[in-house]
Design a protein around this motif. Structure first.
Motif, PDB file in Angstrom:
ATOM      1  N   GLY A 116       0.777  -1.232   0.000  1.00 52.41           N
ATOM      2  CA  GLY A 116       0.000   0.000   0.000  1.00 52.41           C
ATOM      3  C   GLY A 116       0.810   1.284   0.000  1.00 52.41           C
ATOM      4  N   ARG A 117       2.133   1.205  -0.191  1.00 51.55           N
ATOM      5  CA  ARG A 117       2.976   2.394  -0.096  1.00 51.55           C
ATOM      6  C   ARG A 117       3.611   2.810  -1.424  1.00 51.55           C
ATOM      7  N   SER A 118       3.286   2.136  -2.531  1.00 51.94           N
ATOM      8  CA  SER A 118       3.947   2.420  -3.811  1.00 51.94           C
ATOM      9  C   SER A 118       3.816   3.872  -4.242  1.00 51.94           C
ATOM     10  N   TYR A 119       2.621   4.426  -4.145  1.00 50.89           N
ATOM     11  CA  TYR A 119       2.422   5.810  -4.576  1.00 50.89           C
ATOM     12  C   TYR A 119       3.129   6.786  -3.640  1.00 50.89           C
ATOM     13  N   ASP A 120       3.136   6.472  -2.354  1.00 53.95           N
ATOM     14  CA  ASP A 120       3.851   7.324  -1.396  1.00 53.95           C
ATOM     15  C   ASP A 120       5.351   7.343  -1.698  1.00 53.95           C
ATOM     16  N   VAL A 121       5.911   6.161  -1.969  1.00 47.57           N
ATOM     17  CA  VAL A 121       7.339   6.061  -2.267  1.00 47.57           C
ATOM     18  C   VAL A 121       7.662   6.798  -3.567  1.00 47.57           C
ATOM     19  N   ALA A 122       6.865   6.581  -4.602  1.00 43.45           N
ATOM     20  CA  ALA A 122       7.100   7.251  -5.885  1.00 43.45           C
ATOM     21  C   ALA A 122       7.038   8.770  -5.722  1.00 43.45           C
ATOM     22  N   THR A 123       6.087   9.247  -4.956  1.00 42.28           N
ATOM     23  CA  THR A 123       5.957  10.680  -4.714  1.00 42.28           C
ATOM     24  C   THR A 123       7.160  11.214  -3.936  1.00 42.28           C
ATOM     25  N   SER A 124       7.623  10.460  -2.949  1.00 42.18           N
ATOM     26  CA  SER A 124       8.792  10.886  -2.168  1.00 42.18           C
ATOM     27  C   SER A 124      10.036  10.979  -3.036  1.00 42.18           C
ATOM     28  N   ILE A 125      10.221  10.012  -3.933  1.00 38.25           N
ATOM     29  CA  ILE A 125      11.369  10.044  -4.840  1.00 38.25           C
ATOM     30  C   ILE A 125      11.271  11.250  -5.766  1.00 38.25           C
ATOM     31  N   ALA A 126      10.087  11.482  -6.316  1.00 40.20           N
ATOM     32  CA  ALA A 126       9.892  12.624  -7.214  1.00 40.20           C
ATOM     33  C   ALA A 126      10.111  13.940  -6.474  1.00 40.20           C
ATOM     34  N   ASP A 127       9.570  14.055  -5.269  1.00 47.18           N
ATOM     35  CA  ASP A 127       9.714  15.291  -4.490  1.00 47.18           C
ATOM     36  C   ASP A 127      11.169  15.569  -4.104  1.00 47.18           C
ATOM     37  N   ALA A 128      11.942  14.493  -3.884  1.00 48.10           N
ATOM     38  CA  ALA A 128      13.354  14.659  -3.509  1.00 48.10           C
ATOM     39  C   ALA A 128      14.214  15.064  -4.703  1.00 48.10           C
ATOM     40  N   GLU A 129      13.671  14.938  -5.921  1.00 52.83           N
ATOM     41  CA  GLU A 129      14.373  15.292  -7.156  1.00 52.83           C
ATOM     42  C   GLU A 129      15.729  14.601  -7.272  1.00 52.83           C
ATOM     43  N   ILE A 130      15.752  13.298  -6.930  1.00 52.41           N
ATOM     44  CA  ILE A 130      16.991  12.530  -7.022  1.00 52.41           C
ATOM     45  C   ILE A 130      16.992  11.583  -8.219  1.00 52.41           C
ATOM     46  N   ALA A 131      15.824  11.335  -8.798  1.00 46.81           N
ATOM     47  CA  ALA A 131      15.708  10.417  -9.937  1.00 46.81           C
ATOM     48  C   ALA A 131      15.325  11.201 -11.182  1.00 46.81           C
ATOM     49  N   SER A 132      15.818  10.726 -12.329  1.00 45.62           N
ATOM     50  CA  SER A 132      15.411  11.368 -13.577  1.00 45.62           C
ATOM     51  C   SER A 132      14.071  10.837 -14.055  1.00 45.62           C
ATOM     52  N   GLU A 133      13.751   9.582 -13.696  1.00 48.60           N
ATOM     53  CA  GLU A 133      12.485   8.965 -14.093  1.00 48.60           C
ATOM     54  C   GLU A 133      12.086   7.935 -13.045  1.00 48.60           C
ATOM     55  N   VAL A 134      10.777   7.797 -12.824  1.00 46.75           N
ATOM     56  CA  VAL A 134      10.241   6.782 -11.917  1.00 46.75           C
ATOM     57  C   VAL A 134       9.021   6.157 -12.591  1.00 46.75           C
ATOM     58  N   TYR A 135       8.984   4.830 -12.632  1.00 48.82           N
ATOM     59  CA  TYR A 135       7.887   4.103 -13.266  1.00 48.82           C
ATOM     60  C   TYR A 135       7.324   3.058 -12.325  1.00 48.82           C
ATOM     61  N   SER A 136       6.015   2.825 -12.403  1.00 52.18           N
ATOM     62  CA  SER A 136       5.396   1.677 -11.754  1.00 52.18           C
ATOM     63  C   SER A 136       5.680   0.448 -12.602  1.00 52.18           C
ATOM     64  N   THR A 137       5.853  -0.693 -11.945  1.00 48.41           N
ATOM     65  CA  THR A 137       6.104  -1.939 -12.670  1.00 48.41           C
ATOM     66  C   THR A 137       5.220  -3.045 -12.102  1.00 48.41           C
ATOM     67  N   ALA A 138       5.094  -4.111 -12.857  1.00 52.82           N
ATOM     68  CA  ALA A 138       4.382  -5.302 -12.399  1.00 52.82           C
ATOM     69  C   ALA A 138       5.415  -6.393 -12.164  1.00 52.82           C
ATOM     70  N   GLY A 139       5.164  -7.254 -11.214  1.00 51.77           N
ATOM     71  CA  GLY A 139       6.085  -8.351 -10.950  1.00 51.77           C
ATOM     72  C   GLY A 139       6.659  -8.277  -9.556  1.00 51.77           C
ATOM     73  N   ASP A 140       7.911  -8.672  -9.421  1.00 52.59           N
ATOM     74  CA  ASP A 140       8.548  -8.762  -8.108  1.00 52.59           C
ATOM     75  C   ASP A 140       8.814  -7.402  -7.468  1.00 52.59           C
ATOM     76  N   TYR A 141       8.929  -6.362  -8.264  1.00 56.48           N
ATOM     77  CA  TYR A 141       9.197  -5.017  -7.753  1.00 56.48           C
ATOM     78  C   TYR A 141       8.066  -4.085  -8.155  1.00 56.48           C
ATOM     79  N   ASP A 142       7.856  -3.044  -7.368  1.00 59.03           N
ATOM     80  CA  ASP A 142       6.743  -2.121  -7.585  1.00 59.03           C
ATOM     81  C   ASP A 142       7.116  -0.911  -8.429  1.00 59.03           C
ATOM     82  N   LEU A 143       8.376  -0.478  -8.323  1.00 58.31           N
ATOM     83  CA  LEU A 143       8.839   0.709  -9.031  1.00 58.31           C
ATOM     84  C   LEU A 143      10.208   0.455  -9.634  1.00 58.31           C
ATOM     85  N   ILE A 144      10.510   1.196 -10.693  1.00 59.10           N
ATOM     86  CA  ILE A 144      11.876   1.266 -11.198  1.00 59.10           C
ATOM     87  C   ILE A 144      12.198   2.743 -11.386  1.00 59.10           C
ATOM     88  N   ALA A 145      13.366   3.115 -10.916  1.00 60.10           N
ATOM     89  CA  ALA A 145      13.782   4.517 -11.009  1.00 60.10           C
ATOM     90  C   ALA A 145      15.148   4.595 -11.674  1.00 60.10           C
TER      91      ALA A 145
END
Length: 78
Positions: free
Chosen positions: A13-42
């Protein structure tokens, strides 16, 4: 600049929170949701002399809601 990717497994239940935190920190050039063993790729870039492991430990893994990561170091773009 060295590019690399981090696969991120989030707490339930935390995928969107984590993605938003990464985006807000401006440390990643891109962040995507994924299906499978992992929820995000950055995609990240660090200076050529920077330590990727230190960056991931200090900037990524400390974000609330991250359960696990897998770092993929890249060598060449085509």
């Amino acid at each position: 600049m060295k590019p690399f990717f981090v696969l991120i497994k989030c707490q339930l239940g935390r995928s969107y929170d984590v993605a938003t935190s990464i985006a807000d920190a401006e440390i990643a050039s891109e962040v995507y949701s994924t299906a499978g063993d992992y929820d995000l790729i950055a995609k990240f870039y660090v200076e050529d002399e920077a330590d990727i492991g230190h960056f991931v430990n200090e900037k990524v893994q400390r974000i609330a809601g991250i359960q696990d990561t897998k770092t993929i170091i890249t060598f060449k773009a085509f």
